[in-house]
Structures are given as structure tokens and as C-alpha cells.
Design a protein around this motif. Structure first.
Motif, PDB file in Angstrom:
ATOM      1  N   LEU A 150       0.825  -1.210   0.000  1.00  0.00           N
ATOM      2  CA  LEU A 150       0.000   0.000   0.000  1.00  0.00           C
ATOM      3  C   LEU A 150       0.861   1.262   0.000  1.00  0.00           C
ATOM      4  CD1 LEU A 150      -2.726  -1.081   2.596  1.00  0.00           C
ATOM      5  CD2 LEU A 150      -3.062  -0.770   0.141  1.00  0.00           C
ATOM      6  N   VAL A 151       1.899   1.260   0.812  1.00  0.00           N
ATOM      7  CA  VAL A 151       2.780   2.425   0.896  1.00  0.00           C
ATOM      8  C   VAL A 151       3.507   2.640  -0.429  1.00  0.00           C
ATOM      9  CG1 VAL A 151       4.846   3.364   1.999  1.00  0.00           C
ATOM     10  CG2 VAL A 151       3.045   2.327   3.389  1.00  0.00           C
ATOM     11  N   ARG A 152       4.021   1.576  -1.024  1.00  0.00           N
ATOM     12  CA  ARG A 152       4.749   1.715  -2.286  1.00  0.00           C
ATOM     13  C   ARG A 152       3.870   2.275  -3.396  1.00  0.00           C
ATOM     14  NH1 ARG A 152       7.762  -4.178  -1.698  1.00  0.00           N
ATOM     15  NH2 ARG A 152       9.197  -3.540  -0.014  1.00  0.00           N
ATOM     16  N   ARG A 153       2.586   1.933  -3.367  1.00  0.00           N
ATOM     17  CA  ARG A 153       1.672   2.467  -4.376  1.00  0.00           C
ATOM     18  C   ARG A 153       1.472   3.973  -4.231  1.00  0.00           C
ATOM     19  NH1 ARG A 153      -3.151  -2.093  -3.869  1.00  0.00           N
ATOM     20  NH2 ARG A 153      -2.053  -3.808  -4.904  1.00  0.00           N
ATOM     21  N   LYS A 154       1.685   4.468  -3.006  1.00  0.00           N
ATOM     22  CA  LYS A 154       1.436   5.881  -2.738  1.00  0.00           C
ATOM     23  C   LYS A 154       2.712   6.733  -2.731  1.00  0.00           C
ATOM     24  CE  LYS A 154      -3.048   5.783  -2.057  1.00  0.00           C
ATOM     25  NZ  LYS A 154      -3.988   6.589  -2.877  1.00  0.00           N
ATOM     26  N   LEU A 155       3.875   6.104  -2.858  1.00  0.00           N
ATOM     27  CA  LEU A 155       5.124   6.864  -2.747  1.00  0.00           C
ATOM     28  C   LEU A 155       5.224   7.983  -3.768  1.00  0.00           C
ATOM     29  CD1 LEU A 155       7.819   4.149  -1.924  1.00  0.00           C
ATOM     30  CD2 LEU A 155       7.045   6.033  -0.465  1.00  0.00           C
ATOM     31  N   ARG A 156       4.812   7.719  -4.994  1.00  0.00           N
ATOM     32  CA  ARG A 156       4.930   8.740  -6.035  1.00  0.00           C
ATOM     33  C   ARG A 156       4.134   9.994  -5.670  1.00  0.00           C
ATOM     34  NH1 ARG A 156       6.855   8.873 -11.022  1.00  0.00           N
ATOM     35  NH2 ARG A 156       7.295   6.637 -10.944  1.00  0.00           N
ATOM     36  N   SER A 157       3.012   9.814  -4.954  1.00  0.00           N
ATOM     37  CA  SER A 157       2.167  10.966  -4.630  1.00  0.00           C
ATOM     38  C   SER A 157       2.784  11.864  -3.562  1.00  0.00           C
ATOM     39  CB  SER A 157       0.787  10.489  -4.164  1.00  0.00           C
ATOM     40  OG  SER A 157       0.888   9.804  -2.918  1.00  0.00           O
ATOM     41  N   VAL A 158       3.856  11.372  -2.879  1.00  0.00           N
ATOM     42  CA  VAL A 158       4.475  12.193  -1.830  1.00  0.00           C
ATOM     43  C   VAL A 158       5.909  12.585  -2.190  1.00  0.00           C
ATOM     44  CG1 VAL A 158       3.028  11.199  -0.019  1.00  0.00           C
ATOM     45  CG2 VAL A 158       5.241  10.146  -0.524  1.00  0.00           C
ATOM     46  N   GLN A 159       6.286  12.399  -3.434  1.00  0.00           N
ATOM     47  CA  GLN A 159       7.651  12.716  -3.836  1.00  0.00           C
ATOM     48  C   GLN A 159       7.975  14.196  -3.705  1.00  0.00           C
ATOM     49  OE1 GLN A 159       8.298  11.207  -7.765  1.00  0.00           O
ATOM     50  NE2 GLN A 159       8.595   9.100  -7.108  1.00  0.00           N
ATOM     51  N   ARG A 160       7.000  15.058  -3.832  1.00  0.00           N
ATOM     52  CA  ARG A 160       7.247  16.499  -3.848  1.00  0.00           C
ATOM     53  C   ARG A 160       6.992  17.170  -2.497  1.00  0.00           C
ATOM     54  NH1 ARG A 160      10.381  17.068  -8.252  1.00  0.00           N
ATOM     55  NH2 ARG A 160       9.572  15.713  -9.923  1.00  0.00           N
ATOM     56  N   VAL A 161       6.807  16.379  -1.456  1.00  0.00           N
ATOM     57  CA  VAL A 161       6.567  16.977  -0.142  1.00  0.00           C
ATOM     58  C   VAL A 161       7.698  16.602   0.798  1.00  0.00           C
ATOM     59  CG1 VAL A 161       4.069  16.908  -0.497  1.00  0.00           C
ATOM     60  CG2 VAL A 161       5.201  14.998   0.674  1.00  0.00           C
ATOM     61  N   ASP A 162       7.788  17.297   1.919  1.00  0.00           N
ATOM     62  CA  ASP A 162       8.847  16.991   2.885  1.00  0.00           C
ATOM     63  C   ASP A 162       8.537  15.689   3.613  1.00  0.00           C
ATOM     64  OD1 ASP A 162       7.512  17.710   5.681  1.00  0.00           O
ATOM     65  OD2 ASP A 162       6.885  19.218   4.214  1.00  0.00           O
ATOM     66  N   ARG A 163       9.543  15.178   4.287  1.00  0.00           N
ATOM     67  CA  ARG A 163       9.421  13.868   4.925  1.00  0.00           C
ATOM     68  C   ARG A 163       8.307  13.851   5.988  1.00  0.00           C
ATOM     69  NH1 ARG A 163      12.930   9.376   5.371  1.00  0.00           N
ATOM     70  NH2 ARG A 163      12.453   8.057   7.166  1.00  0.00           N
ATOM     71  N   THR A 164       8.189  14.911   6.754  1.00  0.00           N
ATOM     72  CA  THR A 164       7.164  14.948   7.804  1.00  0.00           C
ATOM     73  C   THR A 164       5.761  14.831   7.208  1.00  0.00           C
ATOM     74  OG1 THR A 164       8.569  16.304   9.229  1.00  0.00           O
ATOM     75  CG2 THR A 164       6.203  16.306   9.693  1.00  0.00           C
ATOM     76  N   THR A 165       5.536  15.585   6.137  1.00  0.00           N
ATOM     77  CA  THR A 165       4.226  15.521   5.478  1.00  0.00           C
ATOM     78  C   THR A 165       3.998  14.148   4.859  1.00  0.00           C
ATOM     79  OG1 THR A 165       4.328  17.885   4.993  1.00  0.00           O
ATOM     80  CG2 THR A 165       2.771  16.580   3.708  1.00  0.00           C
ATOM     81  N   ALA A 166       5.040  13.585   4.248  1.00  0.00           N
ATOM     82  CA  ALA A 166       4.918  12.260   3.656  1.00  0.00           C
ATOM     83  C   ALA A 166       4.599  11.216   4.724  1.00  0.00           C
ATOM     84  CB  ALA A 166       6.204  11.884   2.929  1.00  0.00           C
ATOM     85  N   MET A 167       5.270  11.297   5.859  1.00  0.00           N
ATOM     86  CA  MET A 167       4.998  10.365   6.949  1.00  0.00           C
ATOM     87  C   MET A 167       3.542  10.475   7.406  1.00  0.00           C
ATOM     88  SD  MET A 167       7.673   8.467   8.084  1.00  0.00           S
ATOM     89  CE  MET A 167       7.332   8.229   9.819  1.00  0.00           C
ATOM     90  N   ARG A 168       3.079  11.715   7.563  1.00  0.00           N
ATOM     91  CA  ARG A 168       1.708  11.920   8.042  1.00  0.00           C
ATOM     92  C   ARG A 168       0.683  11.357   7.053  1.00  0.00           C
ATOM     93  NH1 ARG A 168       1.891  16.930   8.320  1.00  0.00           N
ATOM     94  NH2 ARG A 168       0.666  17.478   6.482  1.00  0.00           N
ATOM     95  N   ARG A 169       0.887  11.615   5.780  1.00  0.00           N
ATOM     96  CA  ARG A 169      -0.073  11.140   4.776  1.00  0.00           C
ATOM     97  C   ARG A 169      -0.084   9.621   4.678  1.00  0.00           C
ATOM     98  NH1 ARG A 169       0.870  15.333  -0.321  1.00  0.00           N
ATOM     99  NH2 ARG A 169       0.220  17.247   0.785  1.00  0.00           N
ATOM    100  N   LEU A 170       1.092   9.030   4.676  1.00  0.00           N
ATOM    101  CA  LEU A 170       1.172   7.582   4.491  1.00  0.00           C
ATOM    102  C   LEU A 170       0.697   6.816   5.729  1.00  0.00           C
ATOM    103  CD1 LEU A 170       4.565   7.397   2.564  1.00  0.00           C
ATOM    104  CD2 LEU A 170       2.265   7.075   1.629  1.00  0.00           C
ATOM    105  N   THR A 171       1.063   7.281   6.895  1.00  0.00           N
ATOM    106  CA  THR A 171       0.575   6.603   8.109  1.00  0.00           C
ATOM    107  C   THR A 171      -0.928   6.791   8.265  1.00  0.00           C
ATOM    108  OG1 THR A 171       1.160   8.567   9.435  1.00  0.00           O
ATOM    109  CG2 THR A 171       2.765   6.762   9.357  1.00  0.00           C
ATOM    110  N   GLY A 172      -1.446   7.950   7.841  1.00  0.00           N
ATOM    111  CA  GLY A 172      -2.893   8.162   7.881  1.00  0.00           C
ATOM    112  C   GLY A 172      -3.626   7.204   6.960  1.00  0.00           C
TER     113      GLY A 172
END
Length: 230
Positions: free
Chosen positions: A168-190
Motif C-alpha cells: 500500500l505504501v509503495r503504491r502511494k510513494l509517487r504521490s508524496v515525492q514532492r513533499v517533505d518527509r514529515t508531510t509524507a509520513m503523516r499522509r502515508l501513516t494516515g
């Protein structure tokens, strides 16, 4: 011999027409509107025609109706007893008929909540990547007993659950490529939380997958997109 006027059949008369059929007392013939109103009044006063028993057919048998509903519902898809009971109730099947038929269907194996729960868990875990907590909620909405649901959920391998989270996370990685790590962590864990994953598993998987994506990015464009994940 001519019938006496009092012996003639009585009933609604057309406006402006006497029982003997003559025109209005003033000699004026009834108008079209008068005739129409008179016909309507006569039709309203006439008794309804008797029901045709051949056309109507025999009264529907509750048990036969319920049996057809159950068989239609179970064609090509398993359902829980609670789902079927709800369907019968909505169709107006008496409770005693519903209970009797559902019990009979259970006895012959056409309704089996335990088998339904196992199949549901397997399908939703592998197909949608749902974790046990989300699966438990779905089974509860299906009316599955908690003990029956627990036995089905115990068959989920924890390693398979983690593997599903990674997919699930790998499918969403591309959608968080342009954000900082904190935002990416929040979106993916959510996202994982909505799938029923606990905070510990979600944080671990997301952190590992972000690290792997960053260190495994060989394409300069991907590196540019991942620079904010440090």
C-alpha cells in the motif's frame, strides 16, 4: 302491459333528464357538460366488477416467497445470516417464517457465518490490504458474531499483514515525492490507519519504505523529488 312508472328501476339520472327520458322541465335539452357529469356520477355509483380469481391467481405463500428471496440472494455470493434476515424483513416476510427458513438453510450448509467470515477476511485482506482492525469492523457490520469473527481474524498471518502494508505504501510513494518527509509520513501513516493498521506497524513500514525509496532512487529526477525526505 306497460310497466307502472313506479316499477321502473331507480338509479342515478343524468342531469336535466327525467326518469321517463324527457328533457328538462323547461324543455331545454341537456348540454354536453351535463351529460358528462351525469355519466361520471353513474359510473361512480355503479358497484365494482367482481375480482377474477383466475387472473389474480392464488395468494402468495410467505414461506415460498422467503425461500425464493434467499436463493436469489445466495446465487453467486455468500451472505451472512444477519444480512439475509434483514433482506427478508424488508420484503415483509414474517419473523417466524424468516427464522425457520434461515435455520433450515444453516442446517444444509447454504448459510454458514463461519465460512462467510473466513472468505471475507481472505478476500478483503489480500485484495484491499485491510488489517485486522478494519476487517473486524466490516464483519461486525455484516452481523457476524464477535467470537466467529475472532476465529476468522486469527487466520491472518502478521507477516502477510505487514507485507500488505508495504504494498500500500509503495503504491502511494509517487504521490508524496514532492513533499517533505514529515508531510509524507503523516499522509502515508494516515492512509494505513484508515486501512486498520496500528500506529506501530504503520510508522515502521512507512519509515522503512521512505528510506528505501530515497536510497534506491537512481534517476536524477527521482532524487530531486526525494531530497526533502531527509
Amino acid at each position: 302491459m306497460a310497466a307502472h312508472p313506479d316499477d321502473r328501476p331507480s338509479g342515478p339520472r343524468l342531469p336535466g333528464v327525467r326518469a321517463g327520458g324527457s328533457a328538462r322541465p323547461d324543455g331545454e335539452a341537456p348540454g354536453t357538460d351535463d351529460l358528462r357529469r351525469g355519466v361520471d356520477a353513474w359510473l361512480d355509483a355503479a358497484p365494482p366488477p367482481p375480482a377474477d380469481p383466475v387472473r389474480l391467481g392464488p395468494a402468495a405463500d410467505d414461506e415460498e416467497v422467503a425461500r425464493k428471496i434467499l436463493l436469489d440472494q445466495l446465487t453467486g455470493q455468500a451472505r451472512s445470516r444477519s444480512e439475509l434476515a434483514t433482506k427478508l424483513a424488508r420484503k415483509g416476510v414474517p419473523d417466524e417464517v424468516s427464522e425457520r427458513l434461515l435455520t433450515r438453510f444453516e442446517e444444509v450448509g447454504l448459510v454458514d457465518d463461519a465460512a462467510f467470515a473466513r472468505a471475507w477476511v481472505q478476500s478483503r485482506q489480500s485484495g484491499k490490504g485491510l488489517a485486522r482492525r478494519a476487517l473486524a469492523q466490516e464483519l461486525r457490520r455484516k452481523g457476524i458474531d464477535d467470537e466467529v469473527a475472532r476465529e476468522a481474524l486469527d487466520e491472518v498471518d502478521p507477516d502477510d499483514e505487514v507485507a500488505s502494508a508495504r504494498v500500500l505504501v509503495r503504491r502511494k510513494l509517487r504521490s508524496v515525492q514532492r513533499v517533505d518527509r514529515t508531510t509524507a509520513m503523516r499522509r502515508l501513516t494516515g492512509m494505513l490507519a484508515r486501512k486498520g493498521y496500528g500506529a506501530g506497524v504503520a510508522m515502521q513500514v512507512v519509515r522503512e519504505e521512505l528510506d528505501a525509496a530515497q536510497h534506491g532512487a537512481d534517476d536524477p529526477d527521482e532524487l530531486d523529488g526525494l531530497h526533502g525526505l531527509d
